[in-house]
Scaffold this motif. Sequence first.
Motif, mmCIF file in Angstrom:
data_model
loop_
_atom_site.group_PDB
_atom_site.id
_atom_site.type_symbol
_atom_site.label_atom_id
_atom_site.label_comp_id
_atom_site.label_asym_id
_atom_site.label_seq_id
_atom_site.Cartn_x
_atom_site.Cartn_y
_atom_site.Cartn_z
ATOM 1 N N LEU A 156 -2.819 1.072 -8.130
ATOM 2 C CA LEU A 156 -3.600 1.290 -6.913
ATOM 3 C C LEU A 156 -4.584 0.149 -6.669
ATOM 4 O O LEU A 156 -4.795 -0.270 -5.530
ATOM 5 C CB LEU A 156 -4.343 2.628 -6.986
ATOM 6 C CG LEU A 156 -3.471 3.868 -6.901
ATOM 7 C CD1 LEU A 156 -4.253 5.117 -7.310
ATOM 8 C CD2 LEU A 156 -2.897 4.019 -5.496
ATOM 9 N N PHE A 200 -5.340 8.878 -5.563
ATOM 10 C CA PHE A 200 -5.957 8.323 -4.368
ATOM 11 C C PHE A 200 -6.611 9.424 -3.528
ATOM 12 O O PHE A 200 -7.748 9.284 -3.070
ATOM 13 C CB PHE A 200 -4.932 7.544 -3.537
ATOM 14 C CG PHE A 200 -5.554 6.841 -2.367
ATOM 15 C CD1 PHE A 200 -6.337 5.717 -2.559
ATOM 16 C CD2 PHE A 200 -5.364 7.306 -1.082
ATOM 17 C CE1 PHE A 200 -6.929 5.070 -1.485
ATOM 18 C CE2 PHE A 200 -5.939 6.672 -0.002
ATOM 19 C CZ PHE A 200 -6.730 5.546 -0.208
ATOM 20 N N ARG A 210 0.014 8.676 -8.342
ATOM 21 C CA ARG A 210 -0.885 7.753 -7.643
ATOM 22 C C ARG A 210 -1.413 8.359 -6.350
ATOM 23 O O ARG A 210 -2.577 8.179 -5.999
ATOM 24 C CB ARG A 210 -0.198 6.414 -7.397
ATOM 25 C CG ARG A 210 -0.041 5.618 -8.685
ATOM 26 C CD ARG A 210 0.324 4.185 -8.435
ATOM 27 N NE ARG A 210 1.682 4.009 -7.945
ATOM 28 C CZ ARG A 210 2.750 3.882 -8.719
ATOM 29 N NH1 ARG A 210 2.640 3.920 -10.042
ATOM 30 N NH2 ARG A 210 3.947 3.701 -8.197
ATOM 31 N N ALA A 235 2.559 1.784 -3.352
ATOM 32 C CA ALA A 235 1.652 2.309 -4.370
ATOM 33 C C ALA A 235 1.429 3.803 -4.179
ATOM 34 O O ALA A 235 1.339 4.558 -5.153
ATOM 35 C CB ALA A 235 0.320 1.569 -4.322
ATOM 36 N N LEU A 236 1.380 4.244 -2.942
ATOM 37 C CA LEU A 236 1.129 5.652 -2.656
ATOM 38 C C LEU A 236 2.391 6.512 -2.716
ATOM 39 O O LEU A 236 2.303 7.740 -2.696
ATOM 40 C CB LEU A 236 0.475 5.797 -1.275
ATOM 41 C CG LEU A 236 -0.926 5.213 -1.164
ATOM 42 C CD1 LEU A 236 -1.387 5.227 0.280
ATOM 43 C CD2 LEU A 236 -1.900 5.949 -2.066
ATOM 44 N N SER A 264 0.827 -1.212 0.000
ATOM 45 C CA SER A 264 0.000 0.000 0.000
ATOM 46 C C SER A 264 0.856 1.253 0.000
ATOM 47 O O SER A 264 0.617 2.185 -0.772
ATOM 48 C CB SER A 264 -0.921 0.010 1.226
ATOM 49 O OG SER A 264 -1.823 -1.055 1.177
#
Length: 118
Positions: free
Chosen positions: A56, A22, A18, A12-13, A9
């Motif tokens: 994501l 999000f 991204r 991905a952030l 997680s």
Amino acid sequence: MEKSVAIASLSALAQETRLDIFRLLVRAGTEGMPAGQIGERLGLPSATLAFHLKELKNAGLVTFERNGRSLIYSAVYPAMNELLGYLTENCCRGDVAGCDVGVCDGAILVTSKKGIMQ
């Protein structure tokens, strides 16, 4: 939450586009946002947007529903809350009640996809 899920997680952030996607989806609420509108709002070409949405989604942070010809993307709030909980579970040595106000209150931002906001 397992450490490997937290790492996926966070990985991905840990990319500017991204993270922007999000955060936009979190602001959009539980109704989500069509992919085209995400691209327009962030000025992203469709191929670039698709790549980042896939990353994501693979991390379990976003999901989508088909509505006619549109794909409606939304943040997975339980995954977000689980990550926040994982990051703060040992705050103040596990004694959240003894923390200074606002240090790590453990607030759940959204409790369900149906839109119960706190």
